[in-house]
Motif scaffolding. Structure first.
Motif, PDB file in Angstrom:
ATOM      1  N   MET A 187       0.837  -1.188   0.000  1.00 56.97           N
ATOM      2  CA  MET A 187       0.000   0.000   0.000  1.00 56.97           C
ATOM      3  C   MET A 187       0.883   1.254   0.000  1.00 56.97           C
ATOM      4  SD  MET A 187      -3.223  -1.039   0.134  1.00 56.97           S
ATOM      5  CE  MET A 187      -4.198   0.284   0.814  1.00 56.97           C
ATOM      6  N   VAL A 188       0.374   2.300  -0.640  1.00 54.01           N
ATOM      7  CA  VAL A 188       1.112   3.565  -0.708  1.00 54.01           C
ATOM      8  C   VAL A 188       0.476   4.541   0.281  1.00 54.01           C
ATOM      9  CG1 VAL A 188       1.823   5.478  -2.172  1.00 54.01           C
ATOM     10  CG2 VAL A 188       1.684   3.161  -3.126  1.00 54.01           C
ATOM     11  N   GLU A 189       1.237   4.921   1.302  1.00 55.54           N
ATOM     12  CA  GLU A 189       0.716   5.829   2.322  1.00 55.54           C
ATOM     13  C   GLU A 189       0.916   7.277   1.891  1.00 55.54           C
ATOM     14  OE1 GLU A 189       1.086   6.759   7.135  1.00 55.54           O
ATOM     15  OE2 GLU A 189       2.349   5.224   6.178  1.00 55.54           O
ATOM     16  N   SER A 190      -0.100   8.075   2.133  1.00 58.81           N
ATOM     17  CA  SER A 190      -0.035   9.509   1.846  1.00 58.81           C
ATOM     18  C   SER A 190      -0.799  10.236   2.946  1.00 58.81           C
ATOM     19  CB  SER A 190      -0.619   9.788   0.457  1.00 58.81           C
ATOM     20  OG  SER A 190      -0.485  11.158   0.120  1.00 58.81           O
ATOM     21  N   ALA A 191      -1.147  11.487   2.693  1.00 60.41           N
ATOM     22  CA  ALA A 191      -1.899  12.255   3.675  1.00 60.41           C
ATOM     23  C   ALA A 191      -2.905  13.133   2.965  1.00 60.41           C
ATOM     24  CB  ALA A 191      -0.956  13.109   4.520  1.00 60.41           C
ATOM     25  N   TRP A 200      -3.328   4.296  -0.678  1.00 60.53           N
ATOM     26  CA  TRP A 200      -3.687   3.845  -2.027  1.00 60.53           C
ATOM     27  C   TRP A 200      -3.293   2.388  -2.175  1.00 60.53           C
ATOM     28  CZ3 TRP A 200      -6.378   6.715  -5.463  1.00 60.53           C
ATOM     29  CH2 TRP A 200      -6.413   8.102  -5.275  1.00 60.53           C
ATOM     30  N   VAL A 201      -4.199   1.606  -2.781  1.00 64.90           N
ATOM     31  CA  VAL A 201      -3.866   0.203  -3.057  1.00 64.90           C
ATOM     32  C   VAL A 201      -2.677   0.155  -4.003  1.00 64.90           C
ATOM     33  CG1 VAL A 201      -4.678  -1.930  -4.128  1.00 64.90           C
ATOM     34  CG2 VAL A 201      -6.212  -0.597  -2.666  1.00 64.90           C
ATOM     35  N   GLY A 202      -1.708  -0.679  -3.691  1.00 62.66           N
ATOM     36  CA  GLY A 202      -0.511  -0.785  -4.516  1.00 62.66           C
ATOM     37  C   GLY A 202      -0.783  -1.444  -5.854  1.00 62.66           C
ATOM     38  N   ALA A 203       0.177  -1.336  -6.741  1.00 71.61           N
ATOM     39  CA  ALA A 203       0.059  -1.918  -8.079  1.00 71.61           C
ATOM     40  C   ALA A 203      -0.018  -3.441  -8.003  1.00 71.61           C
ATOM     41  CB  ALA A 203       1.253  -1.510  -8.931  1.00 71.61           C
ATOM     42  N   ALA A 204      -0.643  -4.023  -9.020  1.00 71.43           N
ATOM     43  CA  ALA A 204      -0.699  -5.488  -9.097  1.00 71.43           C
ATOM     44  C   ALA A 204       0.712  -6.052  -9.171  1.00 71.43           C
ATOM     45  CB  ALA A 204      -1.503  -5.908 -10.320  1.00 71.43           C
ATOM     46  N   GLY A 205       0.880  -7.244  -8.640  1.00 72.32           N
ATOM     47  CA  GLY A 205       2.184  -7.872  -8.652  1.00 72.32           C
ATOM     48  C   GLY A 205       2.608  -8.293 -10.052  1.00 72.32           C
ATOM     49  N   PRO A 206       3.914  -8.474 -10.273  1.00 71.28           N
ATOM     50  CA  PRO A 206       4.395  -8.934 -11.577  1.00 71.28           C
ATOM     51  C   PRO A 206       3.982 -10.386 -11.846  1.00 71.28           C
ATOM     52  CG  PRO A 206       6.187  -8.917  -9.985  1.00 71.28           C
ATOM     53  CD  PRO A 206       5.007  -8.293  -9.299  1.00 71.28           C
TER      54      PRO A 206
END
Length: 249
Positions: A187-191, A200-206
């Motif tokens: 997950m990408v943490e922001s404010a 934000w949900v992270g990108a799909a895995g490779p």
């Protein structure tokens, strides 16, 4: 022939409008799709409030719900006695390969159509900003015409993924199985503007399982991938193992 079209990108997306126009050449078409982008809505139904429907134009309806809501509403209420003969979902911006089908609203719309008793196809083009939607729509129409001529067993949903290439560069079609991905990115943490944390949900895995025979491999080789899916998620070959496990107490 009456075809119900839905998607998860919204009723006004280029993909659904181009698909409706192309399928309208061979059938009567009704579009019932979400009012906004509902990507990754999976098979969710809206149960905590009523659904609102806007008739945008003749045979085009926008629903403030999920893709599954749209198909369920169309078949069980909105269309009345004029049930569809087939449900087609798409054309989705972005691939629905491997594990993606578990989250995809496009696949869910097709699955709901199959669950309600109709032949169903999910169609995706493998680009978030596709340049060749007209070509993808021609390929989708080919699958629809084939399914009309040669119906598939009642439990099958066709998951069609198309390279974002001109028709001349697409090498053909392959029957494929689902590949798989590595786990998703963190997950990408922001404010927010008030300093409160948001994520934000992270990108799909490779790709993990992307070998010969998978949908990933077919797309990588510039083939159309056609994967048969089913609603039944039971791992039938493990029933004996589970029985033994239960009896071991």
């Amino acid at each position: 022939m009456h075809i119900l079209i839905s998607n998860d990108d919204g009723y006004d997306s280029r993909g659904i409008r181009i698909l409706a126009r192309r399928l309208g050449e061979v059938a009567e078409v009704t579009v019932v799709a979400p009012t906004r982008d509902r990507s990754a809505a999976s098979n969710s139904l809206t149960l905590d409030r009523p659904l609102r429907v806007t008739r945008v134009e003749e045979r085009l309806y926008a629903v403030d719900g999920t893709p599954t809501d749209c198909v369920h509403l169309a078949v069980t209420g909105l269309l009345g006695a004029r049930e569809p003969d087939m449900v087609v979902a798409g054309i989705n911006n972005g691939a629905n390969l491997g594990d993606d089908v578990l989250y995809s609203g496009t696949v869910a719309a097709a699955m709901e159509g199959r669950f309600l008793g109709f032949p169903a196809i999910a169609v995706s083009v493998c680009s978030w900003q596709p340049r060749h939607l007209e070509d993808a729509a021609r390929i989708a129409r080919r699958q629809v015409e084939r399914l009309i001529r040669k119906p598939m067993p009642s439990e099958i949903i066709l998951n069609v993924n198309i390279p974002d290439k001109p028709l001349a560069e697409i090498r053909g079609e392959r029957a494929t199985r689902l590949g798989s991905r590595h786990r998703a990115e963190p997950m990408v943490e922001s404010a927010d503007p008030h300093g409160r944390p948001v994520y934000w949900v992270g990108a799909a895995g490779p790709e993990q399982d992307a070998g010969d025979g998978t949908d990933f491999h077919a797309i990588g080789e510039n083939f159309v991938s056609i994967t048969p899916l089913q609603v039944d998620l039971t791992r039938h070959q493990s029933l004996g193992e589970i029985s033994g496990w239960l009896g071991g107490e």
